[in-house]
Design an enzyme around this catalytic site. Sequence first.
Site, PDB file in Angstrom:
ATOM      1  N   ASP A 192       2.112  -5.085   8.380  1.00  0.00           N
ATOM      2  CA  ASP A 192       0.915  -4.249   8.299  1.00  0.00           C
ATOM      3  C   ASP A 192      -0.274  -5.205   8.230  1.00  0.00           C
ATOM      4  O   ASP A 192      -0.380  -6.016   7.302  1.00  0.00           O
ATOM      5  CB  ASP A 192       0.980  -3.354   7.057  1.00  0.00           C
ATOM      6  CG  ASP A 192      -0.189  -2.382   6.965  1.00  0.00           C
ATOM      7  OD1 ASP A 192      -1.264  -2.684   7.523  1.00  0.00           O
ATOM      8  OD2 ASP A 192      -0.052  -1.340   6.293  1.00  0.00           O
ATOM      9  N   PHE A 224       0.849  -1.188   0.000  1.00  0.00           N
ATOM     10  CA  PHE A 224       0.000   0.000   0.000  1.00  0.00           C
ATOM     11  C   PHE A 224       0.887   1.241   0.000  1.00  0.00           C
ATOM     12  O   PHE A 224       1.862   1.316   0.762  1.00  0.00           O
ATOM     13  CB  PHE A 224      -0.926   0.010   1.221  1.00  0.00           C
ATOM     14  CG  PHE A 224      -1.990   1.057   1.130  1.00  0.00           C
ATOM     15  CD1 PHE A 224      -3.019   0.926   0.218  1.00  0.00           C
ATOM     16  CD2 PHE A 224      -1.946   2.184   1.920  1.00  0.00           C
ATOM     17  CE1 PHE A 224      -4.005   1.907   0.109  1.00  0.00           C
ATOM     18  CE2 PHE A 224      -2.915   3.168   1.817  1.00  0.00           C
ATOM     19  CZ  PHE A 224      -3.952   3.023   0.904  1.00  0.00           C
ATOM     20  N   ARG A 280     -12.170  -5.029  -7.247  1.00  0.00           N
ATOM     21  CA  ARG A 280     -11.835  -5.616  -5.954  1.00  0.00           C
ATOM     22  C   ARG A 280     -13.093  -5.837  -5.116  1.00  0.00           C
ATOM     23  O   ARG A 280     -13.911  -4.935  -4.960  1.00  0.00           O
ATOM     24  CB  ARG A 280     -10.856  -4.702  -5.218  1.00  0.00           C
ATOM     25  CG  ARG A 280     -10.202  -5.332  -4.010  1.00  0.00           C
ATOM     26  CD  ARG A 280      -9.163  -4.408  -3.412  1.00  0.00           C
ATOM     27  NE  ARG A 280      -9.766  -3.234  -2.782  1.00  0.00           N
ATOM     28  CZ  ARG A 280      -9.207  -2.535  -1.798  1.00  0.00           C
ATOM     29  NH1 ARG A 280      -8.010  -2.876  -1.371  1.00  0.00           N
ATOM     30  NH2 ARG A 280      -9.802  -1.488  -1.285  1.00  0.00           N
ATOM     31  N   TYR A 313     -10.757   0.694  10.595  1.00  0.00           N
ATOM     32  CA  TYR A 313     -12.009   0.983   9.888  1.00  0.00           C
ATOM     33  C   TYR A 313     -12.352  -0.004   8.781  1.00  0.00           C
ATOM     34  O   TYR A 313     -13.370   0.162   8.108  1.00  0.00           O
ATOM     35  CB  TYR A 313     -11.998   2.410   9.320  1.00  0.00           C
ATOM     36  CG  TYR A 313     -10.819   2.791   8.467  1.00  0.00           C
ATOM     37  CD1 TYR A 313     -10.737   2.421   7.136  1.00  0.00           C
ATOM     38  CD2 TYR A 313      -9.795   3.566   9.000  1.00  0.00           C
ATOM     39  CE1 TYR A 313      -9.656   2.781   6.360  1.00  0.00           C
ATOM     40  CE2 TYR A 313      -8.707   3.944   8.235  1.00  0.00           C
ATOM     41  CZ  TYR A 313      -8.648   3.545   6.904  1.00  0.00           C
ATOM     42  OH  TYR A 313      -7.564   3.913   6.128  1.00  0.00           O
ATOM     43  N   LYS A 314     -11.556  -1.035   8.604  1.00  0.00           N
ATOM     44  CA  LYS A 314     -11.883  -2.032   7.585  1.00  0.00           C
ATOM     45  C   LYS A 314     -12.658  -3.181   8.234  1.00  0.00           C
ATOM     46  O   LYS A 314     -13.811  -3.020   8.600  1.00  0.00           O
ATOM     47  CB  LYS A 314     -10.609  -2.511   6.893  1.00  0.00           C
ATOM     48  CG  LYS A 314      -9.827  -1.390   6.203  1.00  0.00           C
ATOM     49  CD  LYS A 314      -8.593  -1.923   5.508  1.00  0.00           C
ATOM     50  CE  LYS A 314      -7.679  -0.798   5.040  1.00  0.00           C
ATOM     51  NZ  LYS A 314      -8.276   0.050   4.002  1.00  0.00           N
TER      52      LYS A 314
END
Length: 432
Positions: free
Chosen positions: A199, A129, A391, A224-225
């Site tokens: 991560d 990322f 995705r 928040y995922k």
Amino acid sequence: MTTRQDCDVLDQEDPLRELKHQFDLPAGTIYLDGNSLGVLPRETLARVQQVIQKEWGQDLIQSWNTAGWIDLPGRIGDKIARLVGAAPGELTVADSTSLNLYKALSAALALAREQAPARKVIVSERSNFPTDLYIAESLAQQLGLRLQLVDSVEEIAATLNADLAVLMLTEVNYRTGYKHDMKAVTAAAHAAGALVIWDLAHSAGAVPVDLNGAEADFAVGCGYKYLNGGPGAPAFVWAHAKHAQRCWQPLSGWLGHAAPFQFTPDYQPAAGIKRFICGTPALLSLAALECGVDTVLAAESMGGMQAVRKKSIALTELFIELAESRCAALGVRLASPRDESQRGSQVCLSLDAPLHEAGYAVIQALIARGVIGDFRAGDPARLDVVPHILRFGFTPLYIGFADVYDAVEHLVQVLKTEEWKRPEFNRKGAVT
């Protein structure tokens, strides 16, 4: 081929089906973007209102003590620790993933310099990322180090040498969903004398993680995922117990002090992971995050993360089966690992030429139909190697098997009718 009726039966037999009632999902929505932003838990609104109206509105500053505000980073950290294989007191909630990565990577590099000053290289994946790469690039420039990027998983082994200081990887790749073998990779890096930072943004709450079992050095992650903490939810940071007491992080804010309310002019780090806290936490966001984490912990009585992972694999396997059998002739290709052990809780698809540039519009057409996925751009100069991807994230807490079947049916219709060609689906927004 699996039928819609088969999927209804699977949903009826699903041991986790009751967990969906924890969430407020808009009617008619198939939400396959929990790997970007989790769904709103039903308890969140009342909890945040309680903090606003009672704890802040009536009790005011007393709530740091009476409502336990001061303990929230550690309390929620202990809950997340149960999901990622950390012990109580080893993980804390603070700041954003980017800031926590800066702190963890700085601490790891300091330890590496102390142990072996000649090690000057940070290694990561080019497909990691971007914020991870930007943070690493910044630190490399500040410290006179070199950031080395690999283009494939197979290239990592060759970088595990006497030059390597820190290996920095995301356990589940945000683009493809590829899942590293954390234990094996960590062991290989340690054998080469390097430290490892993981991560967990696409892992925590989605796949079983065992940080201590893998002997990892540092980890950061997102709230928040899959943890359903709400947009911009606080992140978390973890350090192995053998490092936490002796490492320093560069953002030495007042709340990471050993005695913050003595207000001394000199900094003395708090014990263990508490030193990774910087400034005053965002209490409203912490309250929302705790509700989200609780929705994942609700699965503990049903088999915990192993049960969540079992359903995740079943959902993604079904999606791959249906997408390939029904959409391959329409130009759809699998862009995620086929091996379930190498795949997180998401599936990515790409489109063959002449549809290779249509991915964004296809996703927008699906969103208009109530199927929420997202688009991630590839490399325009190398679309054959790094294609645009469609995705889809599968959160087992609120996604069912019939949802998967219906999502593929919508994809078939969007492609067959060329609905994606409509002008409104080809106008890009600021967020893709």
